[in-house]
Enzyme design. Structure first.
Site, PDB file in Angstrom:
ATOM      1  N   TYR A 113       0.561  -1.065   0.289  1.00 22.74           N
ATOM      2  CA  TYR A 113      -0.058   0.062  -0.035  1.00 22.74           C
ATOM      3  C   TYR A 113       0.838   1.249  -0.111  1.00 22.74           C
ATOM      4  O   TYR A 113       2.026   1.168   0.556  1.00 22.74           O
ATOM      5  CB  TYR A 113      -0.966   0.004   1.128  1.00 22.74           C
ATOM      6  CG  TYR A 113      -2.074  -0.763   1.484  1.00 22.74           C
ATOM      7  CD1 TYR A 113      -3.154  -0.679   0.262  1.00 22.74           C
ATOM      8  CD2 TYR A 113      -2.273  -1.640   2.558  1.00 22.74           C
ATOM      9  CE1 TYR A 113      -4.207  -1.590   0.299  1.00 22.74           C
ATOM     10  CE2 TYR A 113      -3.328  -2.517   2.612  1.00 22.74           C
ATOM     11  CZ  TYR A 113      -4.405  -2.464   1.696  1.00 22.74           C
ATOM     12  OH  TYR A 113      -5.566  -3.214   1.617  1.00 22.74           O
ATOM     13  N   GLU A 116      -5.545  -1.213   8.682  1.00 24.00           N
ATOM     14  CA  GLU A 116      -5.438  -1.052  10.052  1.00 24.00           C
ATOM     15  C   GLU A 116      -4.537   0.221  10.266  1.00 24.00           C
ATOM     16  O   GLU A 116      -3.793   0.348  11.243  1.00 24.00           O
ATOM     17  CB  GLU A 116      -4.919  -2.128  10.773  1.00 24.00           C
ATOM     18  CG  GLU A 116      -5.583  -3.356  10.946  1.00 24.00           C
ATOM     19  CD  GLU A 116      -6.214  -4.085   9.815  1.00 24.00           C
ATOM     20  OE1 GLU A 116      -7.188  -4.046   9.224  1.00 24.00           O
ATOM     21  OE2 GLU A 116      -5.091  -4.754   9.073  1.00 24.00           O
ATOM     22  N   ASN A 153      -9.690   0.406  -2.499  1.00 23.34           N
ATOM     23  CA  ASN A 153      -9.579  -1.028  -1.850  1.00 23.34           C
ATOM     24  C   ASN A 153     -10.900  -1.432  -1.009  1.00 23.34           C
ATOM     25  O   ASN A 153     -11.494  -0.784  -0.244  1.00 23.34           O
ATOM     26  CB  ASN A 153      -8.647  -0.658  -0.806  1.00 23.34           C
ATOM     27  CG  ASN A 153      -8.204  -1.947   0.127  1.00 23.34           C
ATOM     28  OD1 ASN A 153      -7.694  -2.960  -0.475  1.00 23.34           O
ATOM     29  ND2 ASN A 153      -8.293  -2.020   1.198  1.00 23.34           N
ATOM     30  N   GLU A 154     -11.252  -2.843  -1.473  1.00 21.81           N
ATOM     31  CA  GLU A 154     -12.428  -3.216  -0.891  1.00 21.81           C
ATOM     32  C   GLU A 154     -13.579  -2.343  -0.899  1.00 21.81           C
ATOM     33  O   GLU A 154     -14.375  -2.151   0.076  1.00 21.81           O
ATOM     34  CB  GLU A 154     -12.366  -3.671   0.268  1.00 21.81           C
ATOM     35  CG  GLU A 154     -11.451  -4.921   0.605  1.00 21.81           C
ATOM     36  CD  GLU A 154     -11.184  -5.540   2.141  1.00 21.81           C
ATOM     37  OE1 GLU A 154     -11.698  -4.877   2.868  1.00 21.81           O
ATOM     38  OE2 GLU A 154     -10.721  -6.651   1.989  1.00 21.81           O
ATOM     39  N   GLU A 179      -5.696 -10.999  -1.227  1.00 23.84           N
ATOM     40  CA  GLU A 179      -5.412 -11.146   0.372  1.00 23.84           C
ATOM     41  C   GLU A 179      -5.546 -12.440   0.816  1.00 23.84           C
ATOM     42  O   GLU A 179      -6.669 -12.815   1.249  1.00 23.84           O
ATOM     43  CB  GLU A 179      -5.878 -10.106   1.165  1.00 23.84           C
ATOM     44  CG  GLU A 179      -5.576  -8.558   0.809  1.00 23.84           C
ATOM     45  CD  GLU A 179      -6.414  -7.509   1.705  1.00 23.84           C
ATOM     46  OE1 GLU A 179      -7.185  -7.916   2.796  1.00 23.84           O
ATOM     47  OE2 GLU A 179      -6.073  -6.287   1.378  1.00 23.84           O
ATOM     48  N   TYR A 183       1.050  -9.742  13.171  1.00 20.20           N
ATOM     49  CA  TYR A 183       0.063 -10.325  12.494  1.00 20.20           C
ATOM     50  C   TYR A 183       0.304 -11.753  12.500  1.00 20.20           C
ATOM     51  O   TYR A 183      -0.393 -12.456  11.671  1.00 20.20           O
ATOM     52  CB  TYR A 183      -0.108  -9.661  10.931  1.00 20.20           C
ATOM     53  CG  TYR A 183      -1.062  -9.548  10.192  1.00 20.20           C
ATOM     54  CD1 TYR A 183      -2.070  -8.509  10.360  1.00 20.20           C
ATOM     55  CD2 TYR A 183      -1.466 -10.654   9.454  1.00 20.20           C
ATOM     56  CE1 TYR A 183      -3.394  -8.644   9.676  1.00 20.20           C
ATOM     57  CE2 TYR A 183      -2.820 -10.536   8.691  1.00 20.20           C
ATOM     58  CZ  TYR A 183      -3.661  -9.689   8.912  1.00 20.20           C
ATOM     59  OH  TYR A 183      -4.812  -9.414   8.351  1.00 20.20           O
TER      60      TYR A 183
END
Ligand SMILES: *[C@@H]1O[C@H](CO)[C@@H](O)[C@H](O)[C@H]1NC(C)=O
Ligand SMILES: *[C@@H]1O[C@H](CO)[C@@H](O)[C@H](O)[C@H]1NC(C)=O
Ligand SMILES: *[C@@H]1O[C@H](CO)[C@@H](O)[C@H](O)[C@H]1NC(C)=O
Ligand SMILES: *[C@@H]1O[C@H](CO)[C@@H](O)[C@H](O)[C@H]1NC(C)=O
Ligand SMILES: *[C@@H]1O[C@H](CO)[C@@H](O)[C@H](O)[C@H]1NC(C)=O
Ligand SMILES: *[C@@H]1O[C@H](CO)[C@@H](O)[C@H](O)[C@H]1NC(C)=O
Ligand SMILES: *[C@@H]1O[C@H](CO)[C@@H](O)[C@H](O)[C@H]1NC(C)=O
Length: 653
Positions: free
Chosen positions: A83, A129, A187-188, A268, A333
């Site tokens: 990103y 996030e 994005n989404e 993803e 993560y």
């Protein structure tokens, strides 16, 4: 549309055929295209499938970029996905920063030099996030702006940014000699309520204008028909994302509904999952992700593993979900490379799966770097925060009858101190309330320096305070990170509604936007006189700064090394080392206990200066206090889950 299993196998046969055969077509121009007939990508005219992993350069210090990229390459990846966070670069309107840890072009060139292609996701919205999904908070100056839509004020800001960003990207596209094989738009977007096709069309036009007609533009959405429907338009190749426990063929069937032909892509595939303060640490078993990767690769599909290395939310960069729950400083993560870049069992297991489909590169894998336990460092209290307003707020306060929010005060991150006088006698406990839940996000309250308690968004809307008429009521409001997903990303900070004392609105505010990072960077100094006011109670200490320093021991080779900092007896706050803002600590809530300290911020030639802003309760009130450097991170301390009902794999990226 009916699902046909045969669409998988065709491209797969190609890959088997070309496996380990060199295919240099020196006469060919560099091209990267979609081969609709053969359901795959085509690189320089040959069938191509990417096995990619996500890395966010904004979460890894530049010092370690090369190390992390090389580890990704040695895992067998042929691409990285990344990103570009808008608010990381356009820090104020038209004030762009692209140097040091923000040197995007340098990162892209390093990826290229390492032998990795790049799947670029420049937003403008990225979720991730990351604070407000990377939309800069200053966009909220027009407080009715509809983000991620064709609202003209929003689009004007997007255009201004993309007119700077995309020309930097163009020479680094694959067909122009760089590593970037494809570019994601938004994005989404299909998960957002607006479903504004004009907005997506505007972006496609803007991206094409700057990047030309050759590069593949694509969209990524959750693998449900309803998501993809609002997330893609003509001119974007539709891809999906899904976790390792989903029905993989079912998810690709959703992509096929929109792209009957062309490569299958999971943009993803989650190797782990995100944390929130106050929730159990999330982990995904290695066997779950290896099985899913094997299945996806077996189908001939393209895949990006999100995350391959998560990294760190340094400073104030974390986002939050609703009901309000902020993500912690670590973005480990449970990824195959740990937050500190260490090789994990998951890394080696995924590498073995990749080996079944692709020749792994020769050469050694860079080892995990050593960690060093520098041990305990004594800290001493410097001053309570409210005694340092001349240093922390050099421009002076702003006055207003009713409270102003952060954006109105031109403060985007960190803290603002809201001050007023008690308008009446509160000798008996009187309720201080935020009836409309307008404390965003957490407020530390003192009366004449005596701590009274904490108000917390979505959780604690009222406390009792005591004090005499005319006493100073200080409300230090912390922005804990803006919501990054869903309807409520227009997340205003500060006191965003009036507070009441008893039944009456509080008025007559003096507000101090605090430039704490600047002040810490210049070195906080002790002043000659300190307040005589009591600044502690049994459960709270007034927000205060604590300082200490430590030397890197001599005579031990290869120091300084990375380390982790532990906070025995501390409650919640922010920490800097040598002026570098390492992020928030909150061991009282967990699950993260220690913070990652990369070695490049440490000095061997001068004492290393630690500054702690403890907001709630410091251990120094009752005994000598320390922070402690240890060689092992703790991210999974058991906490009572304060968000019952939140599900794994919900909440989005
Ligand atoms: C090599 O590139 C040329 C020009 O793009 C193309 O026509 C040819 O088909 C390519 N050869 C192979 C073996 O792919
Ligand atoms: C990227 O790497 C290739 C070799 O793989 C090289 O030819 C090209 O010049 C590099 N591009 C940039 C922008 O560094
Ligand atoms: C997975 O999805 C496919 C296609 O929709 C379906 O045929 C299959 O029954 C599903 N498998 C499971 C285990 O639910
Ligand atoms: C505040 O004080 C009142 C009166 O003493 C009491 O009834 C109430 O429970 C207290 N509220 C809180 C939140 O402590
Ligand atoms: C506070 O209340 C006043 C009077 O009702 C109102 O004008 C003002 O907008 C309110 N301020 C906030 C931040 O809600
Ligand atoms: C720490 O602070 C001291 C005193 O201001 C200063 O001399 C020293 O250079 C600082 N250390 C680092 C690594 O900046
Ligand atoms: C936390 O993680 C460590 C290291 O992976 C592990 O040994 C420990 O059992 C975990 N603790 C909890 C409470 O899950």
């Amino acid at each position: 549309m009916a699902f046909s299993g045969s669409v998988f196998s065709f491209c797969y046969l190609f890959f088997l055929g070309i496996f380990s055969i060199s295919l240099l077509n020196v006469s060919a121009k560099r091209t990267f295209q979609i081969d609709y007939e053969n359901n795959c990508f085509k690189k320089d005219g040959e069938p191509f499938r990417y096995i990619s992993g996500s890395i966010h350069y904004s979460r890894v210090p530049r010092y370690y970029w090369k190390d992390r990229l090389l580890k990704m390459y040695m895992a067998g990846l042929n691409a990285v996905q990344m990103y570009v966070p808008w608010n990381f670069h356009e820090v104020m309107p038209k004030k762009f920063v692209f140097d040091g840890d923000k040197d995007l072009e340098h990162f892209l060139k390093l990826a290229n030099d390492t032998g990795l292609l790049v799947i670029l996701r420049p937003g403008p919205y990225i979720c991730a996030e990351w604070d407000m999904g990377s939309l800069p908070a200053w966009i909220l100056k027009k407080d009715t702006v509809i983000l991620r839509s064709s609202d003209p004020d929003y689009l004007a800001a997007v255009d201004q940014w993309m007119n700077v960003l995309l020309p930097k990207i163009k020479p680094l596209l694959y067909n122009n000699g760089g590593p970037i094989i494809s570019v994601q738009v938004e994005n989404e977007y299909g998960s957002y309520f607006a479903c504004d096709y004009d907005y997506l069309r505007h972006l496609v036009k803007l991206f094409r204008y700057h990047l030309g007609d050759e590069v593949i533009l694509f969209s990524t959405d959750g693998s449900g028909i309803g998501y993809v429907k609002c997330g893609t338009v003509e001119g974007l190749y539709a891809t999906v994302d899904f976790g390792p426990t989903e029905n993989i063929t079912g998810c690709f069937e959703v992509q096929r509904h929109f792209e009957p032909k062309g490569p299958l892509v999971n943009s993803e595939m989650y190797t782990g999952w995100l944390d929130h303060w106050g929730e159990k640490h999330q982990v995904v078993a290695t066997s779950v992700i290896t099985r899913a990767l094997d299945t996806v690769l077996g189908l001939g599909a393209n895949v990006n593993m999100y995350m391959f290395i998560g990294g760190t939310n340094f400073g104030y960069w974390n986002g939050a979900n609703t009901p309000y729950a902020a993500q912690p400083t670590s973005y480990d993560y449970d990824a195959p490379l740990s937050e500190a870049g260490d090789l994990t069992d998951k890394y080696f297991a995924l590498r073995e799966v990749i080996r079944k489909y692709k020749k792994l590169p020769d050469g050694p894998i860079p080892p995990s770097v050593p960690k060093f336990a520098y041990g305990p460092v004594p800290l001493k209290k410097l001053h309570i925060l409210s005694e340092m307003l001349d240093v922390l707020c050099p421009s002076g306060p702003v006055k207003s009858v009713y409270p102003l929010n952060f954006v109105q005060l031109n403060q985007y991150f960190g803290f603002v101190l809201y001050r007023t006088l008690l308008p009446k006698d509160c000798s008996s406990p009187t309720s201080l309330s935020s009836p409309l839940n307008g404390v965003h996000d957490r407020a530390y309250i003192t009366v004449d320096g005596v701590p009274q308690g904490v108000l917390e968004r979505d959780k604690v809307l009222s406390i009792n305070i005591t004090g005499k008429t005319g006493a100073t009521l200080d409300i230090l409001v912390e922005n804990q990170g803006r919501i990054n997903f869903g309807r409520y990303i227009n997340d205003f900070k500060g006191l965003v509604t009036n507070l009441t004392l008893g039944k009456d609105f509080l008025t007559g505010w003096t507000m101090y936007p605090l430039r704490i990072d600047d002040a810490v960077g210049q070195g906080l100094k002790e002043k000659s006189h300190k307040s005589f006011l009591s600044s502690t109670s049994s459960t709270f200490s007034a927000p205060a700064f604590y300082i200490g320093s430590f030397d890197i021991p001599s005579g031990i080779p290869d120091l300084p090394q990375d380390t982790f900092i532990n906070f025995p007896g501390w409650t919640k706050g922010q920490i800097w080392i040598n002026g570098f803002n390492l992020g928030r600590y909150w061991p009282a809530r967990g699950p993260q206990i220690t913070l990652y300290v990369p070695r490049h911020i440490l000095s061997t030639s001068a004492p290393n200066n630690i500054t702690v802003l403890e907001l709630e309760k410091s251990p120094c009130d009752v005994k000598p206090c320390v922070v402690e450097f240890v060689d092992t991170p703790v991210l999974n301390a058991t906490v009572s889950n304060i968000f019952p009902g939140r599900k794994l794999f919900a909440g989005g990226h």
